[in-house]
Design a protein around this motif. Structure first.
Motif, mmCIF file in Angstrom:
data_model
loop_
_atom_site.group_PDB
_atom_site.id
_atom_site.type_symbol
_atom_site.label_atom_id
_atom_site.label_comp_id
_atom_site.label_asym_id
_atom_site.label_seq_id
_atom_site.Cartn_x
_atom_site.Cartn_y
_atom_site.Cartn_z
ATOM 1 N N MET A 1 0.942 -1.319 -0.015
ATOM 2 C CA MET A 1 -0.063 0.119 -0.114
ATOM 3 C C MET A 1 1.069 1.229 -0.064
ATOM 4 S SD MET A 1 -3.069 -0.721 -0.102
ATOM 5 C CE MET A 1 -3.840 0.679 0.024
ATOM 6 N N LEU A 2 2.009 1.133 0.641
ATOM 7 C CA LEU A 2 2.752 2.204 0.774
ATOM 8 C C LEU A 2 3.437 2.544 -0.904
ATOM 9 C CD1 LEU A 2 2.626 2.621 3.854
ATOM 10 C CD2 LEU A 2 5.190 2.928 3.867
ATOM 11 N N LEU A 3 3.847 1.479 -1.508
ATOM 12 C CA LEU A 3 4.237 1.399 -2.923
ATOM 13 C C LEU A 3 3.112 2.347 -3.664
ATOM 14 C CD1 LEU A 3 5.874 -1.849 -3.406
ATOM 15 C CD2 LEU A 3 6.937 0.318 -2.703
ATOM 16 N N TYR A 4 1.960 1.805 -3.563
ATOM 17 C CA TYR A 4 0.849 2.447 -4.243
ATOM 18 C C TYR A 4 0.776 4.090 -3.823
ATOM 19 C CZ TYR A 4 -0.732 -1.994 -5.531
ATOM 20 O OH TYR A 4 -1.005 -3.342 -5.989
ATOM 21 N N PHE A 5 1.036 4.411 -2.471
ATOM 22 C CA PHE A 5 1.085 5.631 -2.207
ATOM 23 C C PHE A 5 1.965 6.601 -2.759
ATOM 24 C CE2 PHE A 5 2.496 9.112 0.452
ATOM 25 C CZ PHE A 5 1.480 9.975 0.816
ATOM 26 N N PHE A 6 3.320 6.165 -2.805
ATOM 27 C CA PHE A 6 4.348 6.930 -3.546
ATOM 28 C C PHE A 6 4.067 6.901 -4.907
ATOM 29 C CE2 PHE A 6 6.355 6.236 0.752
ATOM 30 C CZ PHE A 6 6.776 7.400 0.777
ATOM 31 N N TYR A 7 3.514 6.110 -5.695
ATOM 32 C CA TYR A 7 3.533 5.809 -7.051
ATOM 33 C C TYR A 7 2.269 6.844 -7.349
ATOM 34 C CZ TYR A 7 1.012 4.170 -11.282
ATOM 35 O OH TYR A 7 0.167 4.150 -12.529
ATOM 36 N N SER B 1 10.605 8.429 -3.836
ATOM 37 C CA SER B 1 9.825 7.251 -3.923
ATOM 38 C C SER B 1 10.609 5.968 -4.034
ATOM 39 C CB SER B 1 8.616 7.285 -4.774
ATOM 40 O OG SER B 1 9.124 7.360 -6.071
ATOM 41 N N GLU B 2 11.921 6.061 -4.872
ATOM 42 C CA GLU B 2 12.620 4.947 -5.073
ATOM 43 C C GLU B 2 13.432 4.763 -3.819
ATOM 44 O OE1 GLU B 2 16.256 3.553 -8.079
ATOM 45 O OE2 GLU B 2 15.224 5.565 -8.372
ATOM 46 N N ILE B 3 13.599 5.662 -3.309
ATOM 47 C CA ILE B 3 14.331 5.380 -1.859
ATOM 48 C C ILE B 3 13.719 4.709 -0.838
ATOM 49 C CG2 ILE B 3 15.594 6.513 0.062
ATOM 50 C CD1 ILE B 3 16.686 8.719 -2.017
ATOM 51 N N VAL B 4 12.433 5.126 -0.714
ATOM 52 C CA VAL B 4 11.543 4.704 -0.060
ATOM 53 C C VAL B 4 11.231 3.175 -0.274
ATOM 54 C CG1 VAL B 4 9.202 4.585 0.998
ATOM 55 C CG2 VAL B 4 10.596 6.644 0.949
ATOM 56 N N ARG B 5 11.042 2.895 -1.504
ATOM 57 C CA ARG B 5 10.788 1.523 -2.083
ATOM 58 C C ARG B 5 11.984 0.571 -1.530
ATOM 59 N NH1 ARG B 5 8.936 4.131 -6.679
ATOM 60 N NH2 ARG B 5 11.002 3.395 -7.793
ATOM 61 N N ASN B 6 13.371 1.061 -1.876
ATOM 62 C CA ASN B 6 14.376 0.445 -1.442
ATOM 63 C C ASN B 6 14.206 -0.110 -0.068
ATOM 64 O OD1 ASN B 6 15.156 0.146 -4.120
ATOM 65 N ND2 ASN B 6 16.450 1.971 -3.968
ATOM 66 N N ARG B 7 14.031 0.914 0.750
ATOM 67 C CA ARG B 7 14.009 0.869 2.334
ATOM 68 C C ARG B 7 13.113 -0.174 2.602
ATOM 69 N NH1 ARG B 7 13.849 5.170 6.417
ATOM 70 N NH2 ARG B 7 14.091 3.472 7.728
ATOM 71 N N LEU B 8 11.802 -0.148 1.766
ATOM 72 C CA LEU B 8 10.889 -1.434 2.227
ATOM 73 C C LEU B 8 11.241 -2.686 2.008
ATOM 74 C CD1 LEU B 8 7.573 0.742 0.942
ATOM 75 C CD2 LEU B 8 8.371 0.138 3.244
ATOM 76 N N ARG B 9 11.890 -2.569 0.693
ATOM 77 C CA ARG B 9 12.352 -4.019 0.045
ATOM 78 C C ARG B 9 13.234 -4.467 1.221
ATOM 79 N NH1 ARG B 9 13.966 -2.363 -4.497
ATOM 80 N NH2 ARG B 9 11.810 -2.508 -5.492
ATOM 81 N N ASN B 10 14.351 -3.728 1.501
ATOM 82 C CA ASN B 10 15.189 -4.122 2.541
ATOM 83 C C ASN B 10 14.595 -4.657 3.785
ATOM 84 O OD1 ASN B 10 17.338 -3.746 0.680
ATOM 85 N ND2 ASN B 10 17.768 -1.759 1.461
#
Length: 595
Positions: A521-527, A581-590
């Motif tokens: 859902m956070l990925l959707y938010f930033f997208y 958003s890419e930085i946040v996505r990478n943090r979420l993935r990690n």
């Protein structure tokens, strides 16, 4: 009181920060809560506007319409066809380009183990170039692309089609690459261990598994392309948006509602068709229907025939062919030499900074750009950022609140197959509320945000609230669709256990489904936040202070150097948003890998 224990670390921090950020954006944009509600003149307009919704026009409202005018139904049909034709041509260009750029932007096809420094360096350079192209291309709104091409090459259908296809190609590439990168690599690794080449292993182990998601998103982008083609009418392109704007300005509200209903019907037809196509692609035979003989011929006999997919493929090919070959000529009547001359003048004169035009020294461009940025650009950029962020937070919070009540699977008599009590009245109530909210999601995302903001602006007055509400309403529908897919297709065992132990549907959502899918859902938010910033820029064309307002004002004064500068500035804001958003996505993935 709801406990936040299931939402640890970045999840809890994100939830707790949303409200203060929303308040800060509203305060910084100098918005008043009293302006949120329509004034006396606005209430009168709202009554007349919605009263006309019950009596859509079947003929022209203008009593002075000449007899030579085409029938009203013909006008609507032609406007819808132009809208659909632009969308089909644009998406047919965007799809192959998006696939190529998506492939180059993905790391999923890279060799699993490569000790070659040169090869890794080349792959990294190609990846970064592709990512930069996709970010730059989608950072400019399709309306702004249309203005650029029309100004540079003259008005023609092809200029509009290319203007639509550039951001859509890059949006498809971005999402395609992320879908491919998010796909588990065990199938690819297994095929590679059997001796398959790295590309063949990727194709069968990653691409084919992702194909359903790729097609699903392509169909969604086609739905978006229809909305984008419609709003191009607000900059003079002959689509249904042009007739909607004219009808509103002439106070022909009954005629306006007929046009809105026609646009909504077209989008709903496409949306429902996309739904059944996606459903058909995931229709697999159950285990009990599989033959004992697992030879290829036996498996072929029991697989679904998928006639809908075959018919849809033929229809799409036919529609694409007709769209490219019928109607007015795609290219303008200007000769190729004249178009090239216009383009050369646009690049070498019109968008060249005025001080450079006088001196010929490009070092004079820096003080000029600095002055524009400090005097006008920085305030308009911040206003754009506030509007887009406030709209996305409103849409996201409202979406999270209503998702448990809208989920079809969660509100069935037996949610996820678990018996949830025998109160038929309560079960019926849940199903009716779910049906209403899902219909609301479709309605909200079917209305283009530019059109929503335009209508709200006439009712609420010239403040930023109509822009925020227009963006929030549209994105609420999209969050509902994306979040609904997660809840409806959830197969979490702990959710079923919680429901089986007497937990309510709401508890199952809050303490099982949402925590499990919160990162998605956070990925959707930033997208969608990135998209909101882009849309908030162009909504300034409606006359509200933002970068779009400066762009429109500079174009009206024929100051194309300033006009182009503000377009580039809007692109920089979106590119910075994409980086964040890419930085946040990478943090979420990690975070997912570590938890």
């Amino acid at each position: 009181m709801i406990s936040l224990k299931p939402y640890k670390g970045i999840r809890r921090s994100f939830l707790l920060l949303l409200i203060p950020i929303l308040v800060f954006c509203i305060y910084s944009a100098q918005l008043k809560w009293s302006d949120f509600f329509p004034q006396e003149y606005g209430m009168g307009l709202i009554k007349k506007f919605f009263a006309a919704a019950l009596e859509p026009a079947l003929d022209y409202q203008d009593p002075d319409m000449p007899e030579s005018a085409p029938p009203f139904s013909h006008k609507i049909g032609e406007a819808l066809w132009n809208t659909l034709q632009y969308a089909v041509c644009a998406i047919s260009l965007s799809l192959p380009v998006g696939l190529l750029l998506g492939f180059l932007s993905s790391k999923s096809w890279w060799p699993l183990h490569s000790n070659s420094v040169v090869k890794r360096f080349i792959l990294t350079v190609v990846h970064r170039i592709a990512r930069t192209i996709t970010t730059a291309g989608r950072s400019v709104h399709e309306i702004l692309w249309a203005l650029i091409f029309i100004t540079a090459l003259g008005t023609s259908p092809m200029a509009v089609i290319v203007a639509l296809s550039i951001p859509y190609s890059c949006s498809l590439a971005k999402v395609f690459s992320e879908m491919l990168d998010e796909q588990p690599s065990y199938a690819k690794t297994y095929l590679h261990s059997l001796g398959g080449g790295f590309f063949v292993s990727w194709f069968y182990g990653i691409f084919t598994i992702s194909l359903t998601d790729l097609v699903s998103y392509s169909l969604y982008r086609f739905e978006c392309a229809i909305r984008s083609a419609a709003i191009l009418g607000f900059v003079g392109i002959s689509t249904i948006g042009l007739h909607i704007e004219t009808a509103f300005e002439d106070n022909y509200y009954n005629e306006l509602w007929t046009l809105l209903y026609a646009l909504l019907a077209l989008i709903l037809i496409v949306e429902r068709s996309s739904h059944y196509i996606r459903k058909s692609m995931t229709d697999y035979p159950s285990a009990k229907h599989l033959p004992n003989d697992i030879s290829p011929s036996s498996l072929y006999r029991v697989q679904p025939k998928r006639w809908l997919l075959k018919i849809s493929a033929v229809f799409i090919i036919g529609l694409t062919t007709i769209s490219w070959t019928t109607g007015e000529p795609l290219f303008s009547k200007l000769s190729w030499e004249q178009r090239m001359s216009n383009l050369d003048r646009f690049l070498s004169e019109q968008i060249t900074p005025y001080p450079v035009q006088k001196s010929g020294d490009w070092s004079d461009a820096l003080p000029w750009a600095k002055q524009l940025f400090l005097e006008q650009g920085i305030e308009a950029s911040l206003q754009t950022l506030y509007i887009g962020t406030a709209a996305m937070i409103l849409a996201f919070l409202l979406g999270l609140i209503t998702l448990p009540w809208s989920s079809k699977s969660l509100n069935e008599e037996k949610p996820y197959g678990i018996y949830a009590g025998n109160n038929r009245a309560l079960n019926l109530f849940h199903q009716l509320v779910s049906l209403f909210l899902r219909a609301l999601f479709i309605l909200c995302r079917s209305m283009p945000e530019f059109l929503l903001a335009f209508l709200l602006l006439q009712m609420l007055g010239p403040t930023a609230w109509p822009l925020i509400l227009g963006l929030a309403i549209h994105n609420y529908g999209i969050i509902g669709r994306l979040g609904g897919e997660l809840t409806d297709h959830s197969d979490l065992n702990h959710t079923k256990v919680q429901l089986a132990q007497g937990g309510s549907r709401l508890q199952g959502y809050l303490f099982s489904i949402l925590p499990s899918y919160f990162n998605r859902m956070l990925l959707y938010f930033f997208y969608r936040w990135e998209t909101c910033i882009r849309d908030a820029t162009v909504l300034g064309l409606l006359g509200i202070s933002s970068l779009g307002f400066l762009i429109d004002e500079a174009r009206a004064r024929d100051n194309y150097d300033e006009w182009f500068f503000f377009i580039l500035l809007s692109a920089c804001i979106v590119m910075l948003g994409d980086l964040a958003s890419e930085i946040v996505r990478n943090r979420l993935r990690n975070h997912n890998l570590q938890s």
